[in-house]
Design an enzyme around this catalytic site. Structure first.
Site, PDB file in Angstrom:
ATOM      1  N   HIS A 173     -59.850-101.134  57.643  1.00 18.42           N
ATOM      2  CA  HIS A 173     -59.091-100.502  58.629  1.00 18.42           C
ATOM      3  C   HIS A 173     -59.302 -99.239  58.825  1.00 18.42           C
ATOM      4  O   HIS A 173     -60.436 -98.677  58.103  1.00 18.42           O
ATOM      5  CB  HIS A 173     -57.665-100.454  57.989  1.00 18.42           C
ATOM      6  CG  HIS A 173     -57.453 -99.875  56.872  1.00 18.42           C
ATOM      7  ND1 HIS A 173     -56.115 -98.935  56.927  1.00 18.42           N
ATOM      8  CD2 HIS A 173     -57.937 -99.479  55.592  1.00 18.42           C
ATOM      9  CE1 HIS A 173     -56.119 -98.198  55.523  1.00 18.42           C
ATOM     10  NE2 HIS A 173     -57.249 -98.564  54.942  1.00 18.42           N
ATOM     11  N   CYS A 203     -56.337 -96.931  64.181  1.00 16.64           N
ATOM     12  CA  CYS A 203     -56.355 -98.322  63.637  1.00 16.64           C
ATOM     13  C   CYS A 203     -55.943 -99.529  64.598  1.00 16.64           C
ATOM     14  O   CYS A 203     -56.920-100.616  64.399  1.00 16.64           O
ATOM     15  CB  CYS A 203     -55.280 -98.273  62.603  1.00 16.64           C
ATOM     16  SG  CYS A 203     -53.360 -98.333  63.592  1.00 16.64           S
ATOM     17  N   HIS A 259     -48.977 -99.827  61.528  1.00 18.27           N
ATOM     18  CA  HIS A 259     -50.446 -99.633  61.201  1.00 18.27           C
ATOM     19  C   HIS A 259     -51.111-101.221  61.028  1.00 18.27           C
ATOM     20  O   HIS A 259     -50.525-102.105  60.825  1.00 18.27           O
ATOM     21  CB  HIS A 259     -50.509 -98.822  59.815  1.00 18.27           C
ATOM     22  CG  HIS A 259     -52.072 -98.661  59.551  1.00 18.27           C
ATOM     23  ND1 HIS A 259     -52.766 -97.739  60.147  1.00 18.27           N
ATOM     24  CD2 HIS A 259     -52.942 -99.366  58.411  1.00 18.27           C
ATOM     25  CE1 HIS A 259     -54.011 -97.762  59.572  1.00 18.27           C
ATOM     26  NE2 HIS A 259     -54.222 -98.691  58.572  1.00 18.27           N
TER      27      HIS A 259
END
Length: 208
Positions: A162, A96, A150
């Site tokens: 993402h 990520c 994240h």
């Protein structure tokens, strides 16, 4: 027991095993990519082409934000690779924070820190509330029971792109899905005038 296992899988993966929200995301991918194609037509001409249409009431994206969004969408379907930053050694895959770092370096010449929590605390980046989000903002989520675990990149209209998890690919999802809405941890906006040390290019990066 089977019900409990199913619930556990669903909590780990907001799409569960049916892939229904991923199918919806793929439809949005097509819409966003079509908008991007319109922007790219005539990009060799001047003046600079306009950004894709924004939802009513949303602030207009800056030229840099438009570049960042289009660059991010070019990496759709790239594999998630733990520790991946888009370089050839990682088969062009991302995790990520490697994804957001690579996109900002390639599209805006901005060097983000490597880890998601470090990106959330990057000097000069402004904290942004959910209602003030603009395309190109970094959006953070608590997915591992710790803050800013994240990160993704906001596209507009409640959507973000993402690199989600092992076994998945870079994709577009809705922040309104219960899984993401409950875990939203804040957002950050790039500085208008970044300090010189923030400007860098990643070596060995794989282009779209």
């Amino acid at each position: 027991m089977n019900v409990r296992k199913s619930l556990n899988r669903r909590d780990n993966d907001p799409c569960g095993t049916s892939g229904s929200c991923y199918s919806a995301a793929m439809r949005w991918n097509a819409v966003l990519l079509a908008a991007g194609a319109l922007v790219l037509v005539g990009c060799a001409s001047t003046p600079r082409p306009a950004a894709p249409p924004m939802p009513a009431g949303a602030a207009a994206a800056s030229p840099v934000a438009t570049d960042v969004v289009l660059a991010a969408l070019a990496f759709l379907d790239r594999p998630y690779v733990r520790g991946g930053t888009g370089d050839a050694a990682m088969q062009g895959g991302f995790d990520c924070s490697g994804f957001t770092r690579h996109v900002y370096a390639a599209a805006a010449g901005l060097q983000l820190p490597r880890r998601a929590e470090e990106q959330a605390r990057a000097p000069g980046w402004t904290s942004v509330g959910r209602e003030a989000l603009q395309p190109g903002d970094l959006v953070f989520f608590d997915t591992l029971s710790r803050p800013f675990s994240h990160v993704g990149l906001y596209l507009g209209d409640g959507r973000f792109v993402h690199a989600p998890r092992v076994g998945a690919q870079v994709r577009v999802e809705s922040m309104q899905l219960d899984y993401w809405a409950r875990r939203f941890d804040g957002a950050r906006r790039a500085p208008a005038t970044p300090p010189p040390q923030a400007r860098a290019q990643l070596p060995g990066a794989v282009r779209p």
